[in-house]
Scaffold this active site. Structure first.
Site, PDB file in Angstrom:
ATOM      1  CE  LYS A  51      -4.383   1.532   1.945  1.00 37.21           C
ATOM      2  NZ  LYS A  51      -5.430   1.301   2.950  1.00 37.21           N
TER       3      LYS A  51
ATOM      4  CD  GLU B 167     -19.187  -2.114   8.841  1.00 37.88           C
ATOM      5  OE1 GLU B 167     -18.315  -1.326   8.424  1.00 37.88           O
ATOM      6  OE2 GLU B 167     -19.465  -3.197   8.259  1.00 37.88           O
TER       7      GLU B 167
ATOM      8  NE  ARG C 216     -21.124  -3.106   5.348  1.00 37.72           N
ATOM      9  CZ  ARG C 216     -20.740  -3.449   4.120  1.00 37.72           C
ATOM     10  NH1 ARG C 216     -20.853  -2.571   3.137  1.00 37.72           N
ATOM     11  NH2 ARG C 216     -20.249  -4.625   3.874  1.00 37.72           N
TER      12      ARG C 216
END
Length: 642
Positions: free
Chosen positions: A282, A366, A394
């Protein structure tokens, strides 16, 4: 040096380049990314990490025909450059400009709109089954990061795909990061795979060896299969993907264009579900992003040389919430903090450093986070789940079924409530009131400033059931030096000049409400501003008292107009036979696009200018009506006298 990037108008042009030219193209792409994102802001580190992977993807697949789904989609900038949108990058994430996520309306090469994590595998599998049922012929691939793979929906799709045998490819972009550092068993599993890349080579050699035998007897074949499996189990504990029914290819160096292209071409030849495991870094190619990938995940404009933001960091509502939670934790050992891979974004990093055993990062999950919090509350703790409003969507069922139904004292710190600006439709937190105000027993609060936010967090410890505090993205501010005590279901009058109009402004919109009062006062129109503080329970007594004093009732909220605070107030008036027209300034019945906050407020009619215009028009219309009535009365009186 020739510019390869500016030669590419579509993926067809990319396929004409040789491998050396593709590496030069990759260098140009990184320079372009740094130049553009440093000016507009956006998701940088994730895009720098997928440059070679994206070049290889478009070298192998034909996205005019093949379907490719990007999970989350914040890493699609390189894909957009290679599919004809390079010249639009000056408008990236700006009002009316290029989206920071895949959008089907932008290009035929964007095959599915994304913005939240763990959705790509389900969508791609759906496309693949549709292809088979319609007897079409094209490849389907989903690109998902190792962080997003922690989402429960991703595992549901893996389980379904493995047993269905459907032909599609999962490209696992493994950079050991989501936004924050990855956590959990899956992360550890992938780390172990990274540690034994020799496994794939040995497995291929053994399969080739078995295949070279002439006709094997069944017993010999079974022995060879067991030998192959023993290598598999020895080198890769669990072999999750193959046991689920996938052919596993990897790990592959994600910055080797030729290796990734070769792996993708191999995957296309293999029938059934496949996983191509690609290892990337990354922030690759920009030392600041490699060193601080979380900081450069999503960033505003910055100086490329120093890495410093053009606008210095400010104290925001997230950090205010985090600090308030720390103070609670000092006094009460039952206080716990929960995050779904967002400790930095929700202001919990200092809490994590100070109370490492009381901060639970569950990864991008979540639904699990909410029921996990319910379990803690049922066992006597006081959990606080800090989550973005758009991500809490969600876990709607878990909030109702596992928390509210049992009246458990879980507090939801709902960050990024309201409009969030440049991230656009998928990230605006404008549905929580409409969704959650119908949940029995749930207390919903919205602070007007940082003092109220701190006081509300403290107040939740006095509540026996679930509570939710919604607060905005951005710089924290104070409307006054101190906060009057918080009482459940009680609002306050912030300013009272007169009753030509009454404004009921929710949360941080009270700052605009105060501006409107002052501007109207200069015009000789006197109003009153009410801060309801609580969406649920509403302060009916206060609202009815002031509702009777004026014919002009204005509600301001950063939520969808349908089912929002305005609807609840109108319902309250109707229930008490107070027939008032409530003018609701909220978000219209459509998805709000990306853009700077000023533009979005103006578009929604939430700017002080728009509301002052409405007040002037309404007030003068009322004055004209009064004058007309008085004139009619005078004429009638004169006729009678005559």
């Amino acid at each position: 040096m020739a510019s390869y990037l500016y030669q590419i108008q579509s993926p067809t042009d990319l396929k004409k380049l040789n491998i050396n030219e593709k590496y030069l193209l990759a260098e140009e792409i990184r320079e372009f990314l740094l130049e553009k994102v440093s000016k507009t802001g956006g998701h940088l580190a994730s895009n720098l990490g997928v440059v070679e992977l994206t070049v290889a993807l478009h070298s192998s697949f034909n996205t005019f025909h093949d379907k490719v789904v990007w999970d989350v989609g914040h890493q699609c900038y390189v894909h957009k450059m290679l599919t004809g949108r390079r010249d639009d990058f000056d408008s990236l994430r700006q009002y009316g400009g290029l989206s920071g996520f895949p959008k089907c309306h932008e290009s035929i090469h964007d095959h599915f709109n994304t913005g939240h994590s763990a959705t790509s595998l389900s969508a791609a599998l759906g496309m693949a089954t549709a292809r088979d049922l319609k007897k079409d012929c094209y490849h389907v691939a989903a690109i998902i990061g190792d962080g997003a793979l922690t989402g429960g929906m991703a595992f549901e799709a893996l389980n379904h795909a493995g047993q269905s045998g459907t032909d599609f490819t999962v490209i696992l972009n493994d950079n050991e990061m989501s936004i924050a550092e990855n956590v959990g068993g899956l992360s550890n599993y992938l780390t172990r795979i990274r540690s034994f890349p020799v496994y794939s080579r040995l497995k291929e050699d053994l399969e080739s060896f078995i295949g070279n035998f002439p006709v094997l007897g069944k017993s010999v074949y079974r022995t060879a299969e067991k030998a192959k499996d023993s290598i598999k189990y020895f080198f890769v504990p669990g072999v999750l993907f193959e046991e689920l029914g996938f052919t596993y290819i990897g790990p592959i160096d994600g910055h080797s264009i030729e290796d990734v292209t070769e792996a993708l071409n191999l995957a296309k030849r293999i029938k059934g579900p496949k996983v191509v495991h690609v290892l990337t870094v990354k922030g690759k190619g920009y030392h600041m992003a490699e060193k601080y990938p979380a900081k450069f995940h999503g960033i505003g404009s910055f100086d490329v040389i120093t890495g410093k933001k053009h606008k210095p960091s400010v104290r925001d509502f997230s950090s205010v919430a985090g600090k308030a939670l720390e103070k609670l934790a000092e006094k009460d050992e039952r206080v716990m903090a929960i995050t779904a891979a967002m400790p930095d974004g929700t202001g919990l990093n200092d809490f994590k450093d100070r109370y490492p055993n009381r901060l639970f990062d569950v990864g991008i999950a979540e639904q699990h986070a909410v029921t996990f919090a319910a379990g803690q509350a049922a066992a006597g703790l006081r959990p606080f789940f800090a989550v973005y409003s758009s991500f809490l969507q969600r876990a709607y069922d878990q909030l109702i079924h596992d928390v509210a139904l049992q009246n458990l004292p879980v507090t939801f710190l709902v960050d990024r409530a309201g409009l969030v600006g440049n991230d656009g439709e998928t990230h605006h937190g404008v549905f929580d009131i409409s969704c959650l105000s119908a949940v029995p027993g749930l207390t919903i609060m919205s602070p007007s400033d940082e003092n109220e936010l701190t006081a509300m967090i403290q107040h939740t410890m006095t509540l026996d059931g679930p509570s939710l505090i919604r607060y905005p993205r951005g710089e924290a501010f104070k409307l006054s030096s101190e906060c009057t005590p918080i009482k459940t279901g009680k609002g306050i009058v912030l300013e009272e000049y007169g009753y030509d109009f009454i404004i009921i402004a929710l949360g941080s919109l009270n700052r605009i409400g105060l501006e409107i009062l002052e501007d109207a006062k200069e015009l000789g129109i006197l109003g009153t501003l009410i801060d309801p503080r609580f969406v649920k329970p509403l302060d009916q007594e206060l609202l009815l008292e002031y509702g009777k004093l004026s014919e002009t009732i204005i509600v301001m909220e950063e939520n969808q107009k349908i089912g929002g605070l305005g609807s609840l107030i109108q319902h309250t008036f109707n229930e008490h036979d107070l027939m008032k027209r409530v003018s609701i300034f909220a978000l219209p019945d459509r998805f709000t696009e990306q853009g700077d906050m000023k533009s979005l407020y103006e578009q929604a009619g939430l700017s002080s200018k728009e509301i002052i215009h409405y007040i002037k028009h309404t007030y003068h219309k009322k004055c004209t009506k009064i004058v007309s009535i008085k004139q009619d009365e005078r004429i009638t009186h004169e006729k009678k006298a005559y």
